[in-house]
Design a protein around this motif. Structure first.
Motif, mmCIF file in Angstrom:
data_model
loop_
_atom_site.group_PDB
_atom_site.id
_atom_site.type_symbol
_atom_site.label_atom_id
_atom_site.label_comp_id
_atom_site.label_asym_id
_atom_site.label_seq_id
_atom_site.Cartn_x
_atom_site.Cartn_y
_atom_site.Cartn_z
ATOM 1 N N ASN A 1 11.000 -8.161 -6.280
ATOM 2 C CA ASN A 1 11.959 -8.574 -5.241
ATOM 3 C C ASN A 1 11.935 -7.615 -4.049
ATOM 4 O OD1 ASN A 1 12.684 -10.622 -7.003
ATOM 5 N ND2 ASN A 1 14.507 -9.579 -7.753
ATOM 6 N N PRO A 2 10.753 -7.369 -3.484
ATOM 7 C CA PRO A 2 10.645 -6.395 -2.389
ATOM 8 C C PRO A 2 11.250 -6.902 -1.081
ATOM 9 C CG PRO A 2 8.579 -7.560 -2.644
ATOM 10 C CD PRO A 2 9.458 -8.005 -3.790
ATOM 11 N N GLU A 3 11.662 -5.947 -0.267
ATOM 12 C CA GLU A 3 12.138 -6.236 1.079
ATOM 13 C C GLU A 3 11.563 -5.187 2.025
ATOM 14 O OE1 GLU A 3 13.741 -8.812 2.081
ATOM 15 O OE2 GLU A 3 14.308 -9.656 0.133
ATOM 16 N N ILE A 4 11.019 -5.630 3.145
ATOM 17 C CA ILE A 4 10.543 -4.716 4.174
ATOM 18 C C ILE A 4 11.728 -4.432 5.094
ATOM 19 C CG2 ILE A 4 8.832 -4.293 5.973
ATOM 20 C CD1 ILE A 4 7.642 -4.767 3.176
ATOM 21 N N ALA B 1 0.665 1.050 3.579
ATOM 22 C CA ALA B 1 1.569 0.141 4.285
ATOM 23 C C ALA B 1 0.922 -1.222 4.461
ATOM 24 C CB ALA B 1 1.943 0.725 5.649
ATOM 25 N N ARG B 2 -0.349 -1.233 4.807
ATOM 26 C CA ARG B 2 -1.072 -2.494 5.009
ATOM 27 C C ARG B 2 -1.153 -3.295 3.714
ATOM 28 N NH1 ARG B 2 -4.223 -4.694 8.872
ATOM 29 N NH2 ARG B 2 -3.819 -2.837 10.140
ATOM 30 N N VAL B 3 -1.409 -2.614 2.610
ATOM 31 C CA VAL B 3 -1.482 -3.299 1.318
ATOM 32 C C VAL B 3 -0.148 -3.975 1.003
ATOM 33 C CG1 VAL B 3 -1.732 -2.998 -1.171
ATOM 34 C CG2 VAL B 3 -3.290 -1.807 0.393
ATOM 35 N N VAL B 4 0.938 -3.240 1.182
ATOM 36 C CA VAL B 4 2.258 -3.802 0.890
ATOM 37 C C VAL B 4 2.561 -4.987 1.800
ATOM 38 C CG1 VAL B 4 4.745 -3.339 1.064
ATOM 39 C CG2 VAL B 4 3.249 -1.742 -0.151
ATOM 40 N N LEU B 5 2.257 -4.866 3.086
ATOM 41 C CA LEU B 5 2.521 -5.972 4.013
ATOM 42 C C LEU B 5 1.675 -7.193 3.682
ATOM 43 C CD1 LEU B 5 2.794 -4.002 7.382
ATOM 44 C CD2 LEU B 5 4.656 -5.103 6.119
ATOM 45 N N ARG C 1 -3.796 -7.215 12.830
ATOM 46 C CA ARG C 1 -2.893 -6.193 13.363
ATOM 47 C C ARG C 1 -1.599 -6.204 12.560
ATOM 48 N NH1 ARG C 1 -2.325 -3.133 17.799
ATOM 49 N NH2 ARG C 1 -4.193 -4.036 18.727
ATOM 50 N N ARG C 2 -1.216 -5.029 12.080
ATOM 51 C CA ARG C 2 0.027 -4.891 11.324
ATOM 52 C C ARG C 2 0.742 -3.610 11.736
ATOM 53 N NH1 ARG C 2 0.338 -8.568 7.109
ATOM 54 N NH2 ARG C 2 -1.628 -9.301 6.191
ATOM 55 N N GLU D 1 5.605 -14.812 0.800
ATOM 56 C CA GLU D 1 6.185 -15.698 1.804
ATOM 57 C C GLU D 1 5.306 -16.920 2.057
ATOM 58 O OE1 GLU D 1 9.249 -15.096 3.590
ATOM 59 O OE2 GLU D 1 9.412 -13.838 1.812
ATOM 60 N N GLY D 2 4.206 -17.041 1.310
ATOM 61 C CA GLY D 2 3.291 -18.162 1.519
ATOM 62 C C GLY D 2 2.370 -17.981 2.712
ATOM 63 N N VAL D 3 2.202 -16.738 3.135
ATOM 64 C CA VAL D 3 1.360 -16.414 4.295
ATOM 65 C C VAL D 3 0.096 -15.723 3.810
ATOM 66 C CG1 VAL D 3 1.215 -15.069 6.437
ATOM 67 C CG2 VAL D 3 3.368 -16.202 5.799
ATOM 68 N N MET D 4 -1.054 -16.113 4.379
ATOM 69 C CA MET D 4 -2.325 -15.479 4.030
ATOM 70 C C MET D 4 -2.896 -14.770 5.248
ATOM 71 S SD MET D 4 -3.947 -18.255 1.398
ATOM 72 C CE MET D 4 -5.084 -17.047 0.695
ATOM 73 N N PHE D 5 -3.750 -13.782 5.009
ATOM 74 C CA PHE D 5 -4.154 -12.919 6.109
ATOM 75 C C PHE D 5 -4.870 -13.633 7.254
ATOM 76 C CE2 PHE D 5 -8.260 -12.540 4.005
ATOM 77 C CZ PHE D 5 -9.161 -12.241 5.022
#
Length: 213
Positions: free
Chosen positions: A98-101, A151-155, A125-126, A162-166
């Motif tokens: 249950n992560p939150e950024i 940080a990039r791995v976690v994002l 870009r992240r 969220e159903g988003v792919m790179f």
């Protein structure tokens, strides 16, 4: 992130580390689970811990540094990560439930790959620094401040929940270069469904959304 298996070979191999009806397998694009928003984890039990252990096994077996539950067709809001990619560096592996950024600062562009999109890479870009909050396998809340690759791995993995792919975050030019490879994945997937090797999307999605431990 990252793999060296071609789309058609990926489908043929099955990519599993265990046997049985609930054996985990990394699912490739365009499996419908990859586009669904994950559900919060409400209970941490022995079965969930076993699944997490298998997720680490899959991640290391395919030279990844992160793996989300939706990538193994499980509806849970969790992912595993180890930025080193080394199975023997267990002090670097982490489970995020249950992560939150909660904070993002700076930005940088770097190449990414994905275990659900083997052999596809592109610049994304992240944020350069982030603060993430999550629960561990003991149900304890923790906070991490990360930068650069961690940080990039976690994002990247958070996006999966969220159903988003790179490729969604690639620049238009990078996305154009990636389109032929994405089309190969789509073709291999639909061909396998047509031959009966893979169930139709509706059946897969129902299994994903109704899965229970």
């Amino acid at each position: 992130m990252s793999s060296t298996i071609a789309p058609q070979d990926f489908l043929e191999q099955g990519v599993s580390v265990s046997s049985g009806a609930d054996a985990l397998k990394i699912v490739p694009h365009p499996h419908p689970a990859l586009r669904r928003k994950a559900k919060p984890v409400t209970e941490i039990n022995a079965a969930l811990r076993r699944h997490v252990s298998e997720m680490f096994e899959l991640m290391y077996a395919h030279e990844g540094v992160g793996l989300a539950a939706t990538q193994v067709a499980r509806p849970w809001r969790l992912f595993v990560a180890n930025p080193t990619g080394e199975a023997d560096q267990t002090d670097q592996q982490q489970v995020f439930i249950n992560p939150e950024i909660v904070r993002q600062t700076g930005s940088e562009t770097a190449e990414e790959g994905c275990l659900s999109l083997p052999q596809l890479f592109g610049d994304v870009r992240r944020a350069k620094q982030i603060t993430v909050e999550a629960f561990d396998l003991n149900g304890e809340l923790f906070t991490l401040e990360l930068d650069e690759l961690p940080a990039r791995v976690v994002l990247h993995e958070f996006d999966h929940l969220e159903g988003v792919m790179f490729p969604d975050r690639m620049t238009p030019a990078e996305k154009t270069k990636a389109d032929p490879k994405l089309a190969d994945f789509e073709h291999a997937w639909r061909k396998a469904q047509k031959s009966g090797e893979i169930p139709d999307d509706r059946t897969l999605l129902k299994a994903f959304e109704t899965f229970k431990l």
